[in-house]
Design an enzyme around this catalytic site. Sequence first.
Site, PDB file in Angstrom:
ATOM      1  N   HIS A   1       6.389 -24.488 -48.481  1.00 20.32           N
ATOM      2  CA  HIS A   1       5.117 -24.487 -49.209  1.00 20.32           C
ATOM      3  C   HIS A   1       4.188 -25.601 -48.732  1.00 20.32           C
ATOM      4  CE1 HIS A   1       6.548 -27.339 -52.679  1.00 20.32           C
ATOM      5  NE2 HIS A   1       7.011 -27.707 -51.519  1.00 20.32           N
TER       6      HIS A   1
ATOM      7  N   HIS B   1      24.317 -27.775 -42.902  1.00 18.19           N
ATOM      8  CA  HIS B   1      23.838 -26.582 -42.189  1.00 18.19           C
ATOM      9  C   HIS B   1      25.023 -25.697 -41.790  1.00 18.19           C
ATOM     10  CE1 HIS B   1      19.942 -28.895 -41.116  1.00 18.19           C
ATOM     11  NE2 HIS B   1      19.687 -28.015 -42.055  1.00 18.19           N
TER      12      HIS B   1
ATOM     13  N   THR C   1      13.505 -33.630 -46.050  1.00 18.96           N
ATOM     14  CA  THR C   1      14.508 -34.125 -45.109  1.00 18.96           C
ATOM     15  C   THR C   1      15.093 -32.936 -44.355  1.00 18.96           C
ATOM     16  OG1 THR C   1      16.240 -33.927 -46.790  1.00 18.96           O
ATOM     17  CG2 THR C   1      15.247 -36.095 -46.546  1.00 18.96           C
ATOM     18  N   ILE C   2      15.520 -33.198 -43.118  1.00 24.82           N
ATOM     19  CA  ILE C   2      16.365 -32.224 -42.432  1.00 24.82           C
ATOM     20  C   ILE C   2      17.758 -32.491 -42.981  1.00 24.82           C
ATOM     21  CG2 ILE C   2      16.461 -33.776 -40.388  1.00 24.82           C
ATOM     22  CD1 ILE C   2      17.093 -31.314 -38.681  1.00 24.82           C
ATOM     23  N   SER C   3      18.421 -31.451 -43.465  1.00 25.91           N
ATOM     24  CA  SER C   3      19.740 -31.637 -44.071  1.00 25.91           C
ATOM     25  C   SER C   3      20.748 -32.115 -43.037  1.00 25.91           C
ATOM     26  CB  SER C   3      20.233 -30.324 -44.684  1.00 25.91           C
ATOM     27  OG  SER C   3      19.339 -29.877 -45.666  1.00 25.91           O
TER      28      SER C   3
ATOM     29  N   SER D   1      12.213 -28.598 -41.301  1.00 27.54           N
ATOM     30  CA  SER D   1      12.170 -28.867 -39.863  1.00 27.54           C
ATOM     31  C   SER D   1      12.267 -27.597 -39.012  1.00 27.54           C
ATOM     32  CB  SER D   1      13.345 -29.773 -39.474  1.00 27.54           C
ATOM     33  OG  SER D   1      14.580 -29.064 -39.649  1.00 27.54           O
TER      34      SER D   1
HETATM   35  N1  SAH Z   1      16.451 -26.591 -44.335  1.00 24.46           N
HETATM   36  C1  SAH Z   1      15.477 -27.655 -44.217  1.00 24.46           C
HETATM   37  C2  SAH Z   1      15.414 -28.441 -45.520  1.00 24.46           C
HETATM   38  C3  SAH Z   1      14.144 -29.174 -45.691  1.00 24.46           C
HETATM   39  S1  SAH Z   1      14.053 -30.113 -47.224  1.00 24.46           S
HETATM   40  C4  SAH Z   1      15.896 -28.562 -43.085  1.00 24.46           C
HETATM   41  O1  SAH Z   1      17.090 -28.805 -42.945  1.00 24.46           O
HETATM   42  O2  SAH Z   1      15.026 -29.038 -42.332  1.00 24.46           O
HETATM   43  C5  SAH Z   1      13.549 -28.884 -48.380  1.00 24.46           C
HETATM   44  C6  SAH Z   1      12.256 -28.179 -48.056  1.00 24.46           C
HETATM   45  O3  SAH Z   1      11.933 -27.349 -49.161  1.00 24.46           O
HETATM   46  C7  SAH Z   1      11.055 -29.088 -47.817  1.00 24.46           C
HETATM   47  O4  SAH Z   1      10.554 -28.817 -46.544  1.00 24.46           O
HETATM   48  C8  SAH Z   1      10.069 -28.687 -48.915  1.00 24.46           C
HETATM   49  O5  SAH Z   1       8.711 -28.723 -48.491  1.00 24.46           O
HETATM   50  C9  SAH Z   1      10.515 -27.267 -49.244  1.00 24.46           C
HETATM   51  N2  SAH Z   1      10.134 -26.778 -50.568  1.00 24.46           N
HETATM   52  C10 SAH Z   1      10.222 -27.430 -51.756  1.00 24.46           C
HETATM   53  N3  SAH Z   1       9.752 -26.636 -52.750  1.00 24.46           N
HETATM   54  C11 SAH Z   1       9.381 -25.449 -52.169  1.00 24.46           C
HETATM   55  C12 SAH Z   1       8.832 -24.229 -52.678  1.00 24.46           C
HETATM   56  N4  SAH Z   1       8.540 -24.053 -53.972  1.00 24.46           N
HETATM   57  N5  SAH Z   1       8.590 -23.238 -51.788  1.00 24.46           N
HETATM   58  C13 SAH Z   1       8.844 -23.380 -50.461  1.00 24.46           C
HETATM   59  N6  SAH Z   1       9.363 -24.514 -49.934  1.00 24.46           N
HETATM   60  C14 SAH Z   1       9.629 -25.542 -50.777  1.00 24.46           C
END
Ligand code: SAH
Length: 223
Positions: free
Chosen positions: A111, A65, A58-60, A89
């Site tokens: 990842h 943020h 999700t986008i937080s 995102s």
């Molecule tokens: N700051 C982002 C948050 C996305 S949700 C936003 O606001 O758009 C959390 C993200 O963490 C996801 O995209 C997920 O793929 C990533 N994630 C989860 N485990 C991870 C890991 N071990 N290493 C890198 N990214 C990871």
Amino acid sequence: MAWRSSGATNAALIANLEQNGLIDTDRVKQAMLKVDRAHYAPSMPYDDSPQPIGHRATISAPHMHANACKSLLEYLSPGSRVLDIGSGSGYLTAVLANLVGPTGSVIGVDHIQPLVTLAETNMRKSEDGRRMLDSGQVRFIKADGRKGWKEGAPYDAIHVGAAAAEHHEELTEQLKAPGRLFVPVAEGWAQHIYVVEKDADGKVHKEKLYGVQYVPLTDAPAD
Ligand code: SAH
């Protein structure tokens, strides 16, 4: 209270976040005004709520943020080096880049390759975003963020956008002295934001803040 900050435009959303006390510095306000959330959130971009972006990510919510920027702000100066783990995102990566630009840099790590590509595609929707990618001020990398990103270390600030199952010491190791880490950590069913501070002598202090609900920081799904 947070949900009351939703607006009809990006500027209205940010004005409402400010009015509700969720943005309380001009630096964070200006950095968020420069990034159109509609380039990053596929639906209801100006709602103060998280939105799905696929791949169980999700986008937080915008207030989260804003909070993350506020917590790290002392370490987000022009020229600072920042690591954004779980960049999803790419929205926060772009906001962080505004706070440290034009001389600083931000590395976004996720990842899931389609999300790394999505973040780049989202950033390329604006001229500012294209400039930051083309100059190398912002880079998105596919990696396991639990290990940080050694190649770019040390960092003034590290933001983690997914809930860690434990305190990953490698992240603290990759901080400058002084430097600051913002990380949600899961403890049983609950998750809390921790701010981990490394002082100029390298001494580390962990502070537990408020309860949150983030996507977990996990093993990568099988390709
Ligand atoms: N700051 C982002 C948050 C996305 S949700 C936003 O606001 O758009 C959390 C993200 O963490 C996801 O995209 C997920 O793929 C990533 N994630 C989860 N485990 C991870 C890991 N071990 N290493 C890198 N990214 C990871």
